[in-house]
Design an enzyme around this catalytic site. Structure first.
Site, PDB file in Angstrom:
ATOM      1  N   ASN A  91       0.804  -1.226   0.000  1.00 48.99           N
ATOM      2  CA  ASN A  91       0.000   0.000   0.000  1.00 48.99           C
ATOM      3  C   ASN A  91       0.835   1.274   0.000  1.00 48.99           C
ATOM      4  O   ASN A  91       0.349   2.336  -0.389  1.00 48.99           O
ATOM      5  CB  ASN A  91      -0.922  -0.039   1.240  1.00 48.99           C
ATOM      6  CG  ASN A  91      -1.495   1.306   1.594  1.00 48.99           C
ATOM      7  OD1 ASN A  91      -2.439   1.778   0.971  1.00 48.99           O
ATOM      8  ND2 ASN A  91      -0.898   1.966   2.600  1.00 48.99           N
ATOM      9  N   TYR A 156       3.296   8.920 -11.423  1.00 43.75           N
ATOM     10  CA  TYR A 156       2.372   8.202 -10.537  1.00 43.75           C
ATOM     11  C   TYR A 156       1.496   7.228 -11.347  1.00 43.75           C
ATOM     12  O   TYR A 156       1.335   6.060 -10.983  1.00 43.75           O
ATOM     13  CB  TYR A 156       1.511   9.228  -9.800  1.00 43.75           C
ATOM     14  CG  TYR A 156       0.561   8.652  -8.785  1.00 43.75           C
ATOM     15  CD1 TYR A 156       1.005   8.283  -7.521  1.00 43.75           C
ATOM     16  CD2 TYR A 156      -0.795   8.501  -9.075  1.00 43.75           C
ATOM     17  CE1 TYR A 156       0.130   7.769  -6.580  1.00 43.75           C
ATOM     18  CE2 TYR A 156      -1.678   7.990  -8.146  1.00 43.75           C
ATOM     19  CZ  TYR A 156      -1.220   7.624  -6.892  1.00 43.75           C
ATOM     20  OH  TYR A 156      -2.097   7.114  -5.962  1.00 43.75           O
TER      21      TYR A 156
HETATM   22  P1  NAP Z   1      -0.731   8.615   2.844  1.00 45.84           P
HETATM   23  O1  NAP Z   1      -1.771   8.983   3.845  1.00 45.84           O
HETATM   24  O2  NAP Z   1       0.197   9.639   2.335  1.00 45.84           O
HETATM   25  O3  NAP Z   1       0.090   7.359   3.412  1.00 45.84           O
HETATM   26  C1  NAP Z   1       1.150   6.829   2.690  1.00 45.84           C
HETATM   27  C2  NAP Z   1       1.790   5.740   3.501  1.00 45.84           C
HETATM   28  O4  NAP Z   1       2.926   5.214   2.753  1.00 45.84           O
HETATM   29  C3  NAP Z   1       2.333   6.221   4.832  1.00 45.84           C
HETATM   30  O5  NAP Z   1       2.135   5.232   5.807  1.00 45.84           O
HETATM   31  C4  NAP Z   1       3.818   6.376   4.542  1.00 45.84           C
HETATM   32  O6  NAP Z   1       4.638   6.224   5.685  1.00 45.84           O
HETATM   33  C5  NAP Z   1       4.063   5.224   3.592  1.00 45.84           C
HETATM   34  N1  NAP Z   1       5.284   5.406   2.809  1.00 45.84           N
HETATM   35  C6  NAP Z   1       5.564   6.409   1.939  1.00 45.84           C
HETATM   36  N2  NAP Z   1       6.802   6.237   1.417  1.00 45.84           N
HETATM   37  C7  NAP Z   1       7.297   5.105   1.966  1.00 45.84           C
HETATM   38  C8  NAP Z   1       8.524   4.409   1.835  1.00 45.84           C
HETATM   39  N3  NAP Z   1       9.481   4.825   0.999  1.00 45.84           N
HETATM   40  N4  NAP Z   1       8.706   3.272   2.555  1.00 45.84           N
HETATM   41  C9  NAP Z   1       7.745   2.833   3.416  1.00 45.84           C
HETATM   42  N5  NAP Z   1       6.562   3.448   3.575  1.00 45.84           N
HETATM   43  C10 NAP Z   1       6.340   4.571   2.864  1.00 45.84           C
HETATM   44  O7  NAP Z   1      -1.420   8.004   1.519  1.00 45.84           O
HETATM   45  P2  NAP Z   1      -2.815   7.259   1.274  1.00 45.84           P
HETATM   46  O8  NAP Z   1      -3.715   8.220   0.624  1.00 45.84           O
HETATM   47  O9  NAP Z   1      -3.245   6.516   2.480  1.00 45.84           O
HETATM   48  O10 NAP Z   1      -2.355   6.252   0.128  1.00 45.84           O
HETATM   49  C11 NAP Z   1      -2.140   4.865   0.353  1.00 45.84           C
HETATM   50  C12 NAP Z   1      -2.034   4.185  -1.011  1.00 45.84           C
HETATM   51  O11 NAP Z   1      -3.249   4.391  -1.742  1.00 45.84           O
HETATM   52  C13 NAP Z   1      -0.916   4.767  -1.878  1.00 45.84           C
HETATM   53  O12 NAP Z   1      -0.295   3.734  -2.613  1.00 45.84           O
HETATM   54  C14 NAP Z   1      -1.652   5.697  -2.821  1.00 45.84           C
HETATM   55  O13 NAP Z   1      -0.968   5.877  -4.037  1.00 45.84           O
HETATM   56  C15 NAP Z   1      -2.949   4.922  -3.014  1.00 45.84           C
HETATM   57  N6  NAP Z   1      -4.048   5.748  -3.468  1.00 45.84           N
HETATM   58  C16 NAP Z   1      -4.499   6.803  -2.731  1.00 45.84           C
HETATM   59  C17 NAP Z   1      -5.549   7.575  -3.220  1.00 45.84           C
HETATM   60  C18 NAP Z   1      -6.096   8.741  -2.446  1.00 45.84           C
HETATM   61  O14 NAP Z   1      -6.974   9.449  -3.010  1.00 45.84           O
HETATM   62  N7  NAP Z   1      -5.680   8.999  -1.217  1.00 45.84           N
HETATM   63  C19 NAP Z   1      -6.137   7.263  -4.443  1.00 45.84           C
HETATM   64  C20 NAP Z   1      -5.662   6.187  -5.171  1.00 45.84           C
HETATM   65  C21 NAP Z   1      -4.621   5.432  -4.670  1.00 45.84           C
HETATM   66  P3  NAP Z   1       4.999   7.503   6.638  1.00 45.84           P
HETATM   67  O15 NAP Z   1       3.731   7.865   7.338  1.00 45.84           O
HETATM   68  O16 NAP Z   1       6.038   6.975   7.566  1.00 45.84           O
HETATM   69  O17 NAP Z   1       5.451   8.578   5.707  1.00 45.84           O
END
Ligand code: NAP
Length: 249
Positions: A91, A156
C-alpha cells in the site's frame, strides 16, 4: 480461515488507507506488522496504539520499501521470527506531481521506486515462503489514475499501471500454489496524500464522482479485507475499482 491467527504485513500502514486496512484486519485478531518510513514516528505509534487497544499484537518497522536490500532484511527477519507471512498488502505510495516538461529524473525515479519497485521488493521477499505454505494473499494498491490518467501524474500513473500488470502476471505464476494476488484501485480518497490539493482540484475530482462524495479510507479497507477472505476465494489477478463510480470498467 478467519479463525486462524494470520500474520498480516501492511506497507504504509501508519496512516491513511494503510491504517484503515490495519484496523479492518484487527477485527479477525491477527498479528499485524506495519511498515512506514517517516522518521517522525507519531503516526506509526498512533496506529500501534489503536491496534493494541483492540487487543491486536502489532509491530511497526521504519523501512524504505523502495530499497531491495532493506526490504529483504526486514522480511527475512519476520520470516525468521514468525515462520510465515500470510497476507501482504502493498500500500505504501507517494506523489511527486508536476507536468512532464518540468518533471525531474529524481521525481520520476522516486515515485516509480516507492510505488512500483516496492511491490516487487516486498512480494519477492515473501513469495517463496507463501509457496512453501501453499497459501497467501497479496493485495496491491493501484489507483484510478492508472486507468483514466491525470495531468501532472505521468510518474504516478505509470507506477500504478505497472502495479496492475505486475498483479496479473504474478497471479498467473502462483494461482496453482494457493496464493491470491489482486489489486485495488481507489478513486479520490481523503487522506494526508490528497488533503494538500487545492480546493479547485478537489472540487474537480468530486464533479467526476457519480456518488458525489470522496472516498473514505474505510471504503478501500473493506474491499482489501474481503479480497483476503474466503468469500473472495475464486478471485485472482483482478483489479477492483473502488471509486464511487468515477471510473466504470
Ligand atoms: P498517505 O496517507 O500519504 O500514506 C502513505 C503511507 O505510505 C504512509 O504510511 C507512509 O509512511 C508510507 N510510505 C511512503 N513512502 C514510503 C517508503 N518509501 N517506505 C515505506 N513506507 C512509505 O497516503 P494514502 O492516501 O493513504 O495512500 C495509500 C495508497 O493508496 C498509496 O499507494 C496511494 O498511491 C494509493 N491511493 C491513494 C488515493 C487517495 O486518493 N488517497 C487514491 C488512489 C490510490 P509515513 O507515514 O512513515 O510517511
Amino acid at each position: 480461515m478467519e479463525k486462524e491467527q494470520r500474520l498480516v504485513v501492511i506497507t504504509g500502514g501508519s496512516r491513511g488507507i494503510g491504517r484503515a486496512i490495519a484496523l479492518r484486519f484487527a477485527k479477525e485478531n491477527p498479528r499485524i506488522v506495519i511498515i512506514h518510513y517517516d522518521p517522525d514516528e507519531t503516526y506509526a505509534e498512533e496506529t500501534l496504539g489503536l491496534l493494541k487497544a483492540r487487543g491486536v499484537s502489532a509491530e511497526a518497522f521504519k523501512v524504505d520499501v523502495s530499497s531491495f536490500t532493506a526490504t529483504k532484511e526486514l522480511f527475512d527477519g519476520l520470516l525468521n521470527d514468525y515462520g510465515k507471512v500470510d497476507v501482504l498488502i502493498n500500500n505504501a505510495g507517494i506523489i511527486r506531481d508536476t507536468f512532464l516538461m518540468r518533471m525531474t529524473e529524481e521525481d520520476w525515479d522516486r515515485v516509480i521506486n516507492v510505488n512500483l519497485k516496492s511491490v516487487f521488493n516486498c512480494s519477492r521477499a515473501v513469495i517463496r515462503a507463501m509457496i512453501r505454505e501453499s497459501r497467501g494473499w497479496i493485495v496491491n494498491i493501484s489507483s484510478v489514475v492508472a486507468t483514466i490518467g491525470n495531468p501532472g501524474q505521468t510518474n504516478y500513473g505509470a507506477s500504478k499501471g505497472g502495479i496492475i500488470s505486475f498483479t496479473k502476471s504474478l497471479a498467473r505464476e502462483v494461482a496453482g500454489k494457493g496464493i491470491h494476488v489482486n489489486a485495488v484501485a481507489p478513486g479520490f480518497v481523503l487522506t494526508d496524500m490528497t488533503e494538500p490539493l487545492p480546493e479547485k482540484v478537489k472540487e474537480a475530482f468530486l464533479q467526476q464522482i457519480p456518488m458525489k462524495r470522496p472516498g473514505k479510507p474505510e471504503d478501500i479497507a473493506g474491499v482489501v479485507y474481503w479480497l483476503c477472505s474466503e468469500d473472495a476465494d475464486y478471485i485472482t489477478g483482478q483489479t477492483i475499482h473502488v471509486n464511487g463510480g468515477m471510473f466504470m470498467s
